[in-house]
Design a protein around this motif. Structure first.
Motif, short mmCIF file in Angstrom:
data_model
loop_
_atom_site.label_atom_id
_atom_site.label_comp_id
_atom_site.label_asym_id
_atom_site.label_seq_id
_atom_site.Cartn_x
_atom_site.Cartn_y
_atom_site.Cartn_z
N THR A 30 0.84 -1.20 0.00
CA THR A 30 0.00 0.00 0.00
C THR A 30 0.87 1.25 0.00
O THR A 30 0.62 2.19 -0.77
CB THR A 30 -0.94 0.00 1.23
N PHE A 31 1.89 1.26 0.83
CA PHE A 31 2.79 2.42 0.88
C PHE A 31 3.56 2.57 -0.43
O PHE A 31 3.77 3.69 -0.91
CB PHE A 31 3.75 2.30 2.07
N LEU A 32 3.98 1.45 -1.02
CA LEU A 32 4.65 1.50 -2.31
C LEU A 32 3.73 2.09 -3.38
O LEU A 32 4.15 2.90 -4.20
CB LEU A 32 5.10 0.09 -2.74
N ARG A 33 2.47 1.66 -3.36
CA ARG A 33 1.51 2.14 -4.34
C ARG A 33 1.29 3.65 -4.21
O ARG A 33 1.15 4.36 -5.21
CB ARG A 33 0.19 1.37 -4.21
N LYS A 34 1.27 4.16 -2.97
CA LYS A 34 1.08 5.59 -2.76
C LYS A 34 2.24 6.38 -3.37
O LYS A 34 2.02 7.45 -3.96
CB LYS A 34 0.95 5.90 -1.26
N VAL A 35 3.46 5.87 -3.23
CA VAL A 35 4.62 6.53 -3.83
C VAL A 35 4.51 6.48 -5.35
O VAL A 35 4.72 7.49 -6.03
CB VAL A 35 5.94 5.89 -3.36
N GLU A 36 4.16 5.32 -5.88
CA GLU A 36 4.03 5.16 -7.34
C GLU A 36 2.99 6.11 -7.90
O GLU A 36 3.19 6.73 -8.95
CB GLU A 36 3.64 3.71 -7.68
N GLU A 37 1.86 6.24 -7.21
CA GLU A 37 0.80 7.13 -7.68
C GLU A 37 1.24 8.58 -7.65
O GLU A 37 0.91 9.36 -8.55
CB GLU A 37 -0.47 6.93 -6.85
N ALA A 38 1.98 8.97 -6.62
CA ALA A 38 2.48 10.34 -6.52
C ALA A 38 3.47 10.62 -7.65
O ALA A 38 3.47 11.71 -8.24
CB ALA A 38 3.12 10.59 -5.17
N ILE A 39 4.32 9.65 -7.96
CA ILE A 39 5.28 9.80 -9.06
C ILE A 39 4.54 9.91 -10.39
O ILE A 39 4.85 10.77 -11.22
CB ILE A 39 6.29 8.63 -9.08
N ALA A 40 3.55 9.06 -10.58
CA ALA A 40 2.77 9.07 -11.82
C ALA A 40 2.02 10.38 -11.98
O ALA A 40 1.84 10.88 -13.10
CB ALA A 40 1.79 7.90 -11.84
N GLY A 41 1.59 10.96 -10.84
CA GLY A 41 0.88 12.24 -10.87
C GLY A 41 1.79 13.42 -11.15
O GLY A 41 1.32 14.51 -11.46
N GLY A 42 3.08 13.22 -11.03
CA GLY A 42 4.04 14.28 -11.32
C GLY A 42 4.24 15.28 -10.19
O GLY A 42 4.90 16.30 -10.37
N ASP A 43 3.69 15.00 -9.02
CA ASP A 43 3.82 15.90 -7.88
C ASP A 43 5.04 15.51 -7.06
O ASP A 43 5.02 14.53 -6.32
CB ASP A 43 2.55 15.83 -7.03
N SER A 44 6.12 16.27 -7.21
CA SER A 44 7.37 15.89 -6.55
C SER A 44 7.28 16.02 -5.03
O SER A 44 7.86 15.20 -4.31
CB SER A 44 8.53 16.74 -7.08
N ALA A 45 6.55 17.02 -4.54
CA ALA A 45 6.44 17.18 -3.09
C ALA A 45 5.66 16.02 -2.47
O ALA A 45 6.07 15.47 -1.44
CB ALA A 45 5.75 18.50 -2.76
N ALA A 46 4.56 15.65 -3.12
CA ALA A 46 3.76 14.53 -2.60
C ALA A 46 4.54 13.23 -2.70
O ALA A 46 4.48 12.38 -1.79
CB ALA A 46 2.45 14.41 -3.39
N ALA A 47 5.30 13.07 -3.78
CA ALA A 47 6.10 11.85 -3.95
C ALA A 47 7.19 11.77 -2.87
O ALA A 47 7.43 10.70 -2.31
CB ALA A 47 6.73 11.83 -5.34
N ALA A 48 7.82 12.90 -2.58
CA ALA A 48 8.86 12.92 -1.55
C ALA A 48 8.27 12.59 -0.18
O ALA A 48 8.87 11.83 0.60
CB ALA A 48 9.55 14.28 -1.53
N ASP A 49 7.10 13.15 0.11
CA ASP A 49 6.43 12.86 1.39
C ASP A 49 6.04 11.38 1.48
O ASP A 49 6.23 10.75 2.52
CB ASP A 49 5.18 13.74 1.56
N ALA A 50 5.49 10.86 0.38
CA ALA A 50 5.07 9.46 0.37
C ALA A 50 6.28 8.54 0.56
O ALA A 50 6.21 7.55 1.27
CB ALA A 50 4.35 9.14 -0.93
N LEU A 51 7.40 8.89 -0.07
CA LEU A 51 8.61 8.08 0.07
C LEU A 51 9.14 8.15 1.50
O LEU A 51 9.57 7.14 2.06
CB LEU A 51 9.68 8.54 -0.91
N ARG A 52 9.08 9.31 2.10
CA ARG A 52 9.56 9.49 3.47
C ARG A 52 8.77 8.60 4.44
O ARG A 52 9.32 8.07 5.40
CB ARG A 52 9.44 10.96 3.88
#
Length: 92
Positions: A30-52
């Motif tokens: 689930t956490f991996l999917r959240k990071v993948e979705e943020a990356i796919a959405g192109g939102d770098s801030a959300a992707a960084a937060d999700a990865l953290r």
């Protein structure tokens, strides 16, 4: 089918452990999917937060034996590289 008391107990223990492992694996995915979705959405801030948030979950799964530690490290490394590439503007 288990016949002895010890074999019956082991089947109960295995079933309990399997349920716990399935839950942990699902949580990690689930956490991996959240990071993948943020990356796919192109939102770098959300992707960084999700990865953290995802990184400790992935490493915890490795510590608990759900995935191998090298597998977990590889996942984190590749996600971090993708998040970093997302934050850097593409040179044309």
């Amino acid at each position: 089918m288990a016949n002895t008391a010890s074999a019956k107990k082991m089947t109960r223990k295995i079933a309990k452990r399997t349920a716990i492992n399935r839950s942990r694996r699902s949580r990690m995915r689930t956490f991996l999917r959240k990071v993948e979705e943020a990356i796919a959405g192109g939102d770098s801030a959300a992707a960084a937060d999700a990865l953290r948030v995802a990184q400790p979950e992935i490493m915890r799964a490795a510590q608990k034996g759900i995935v191998h530690k090298n597998n977990a490290s590889r996942k984190v490394s590749r996600l971090a590289a993708r998040v970093k590439a997302l934050s850097v503007p593409a040179a044309a």
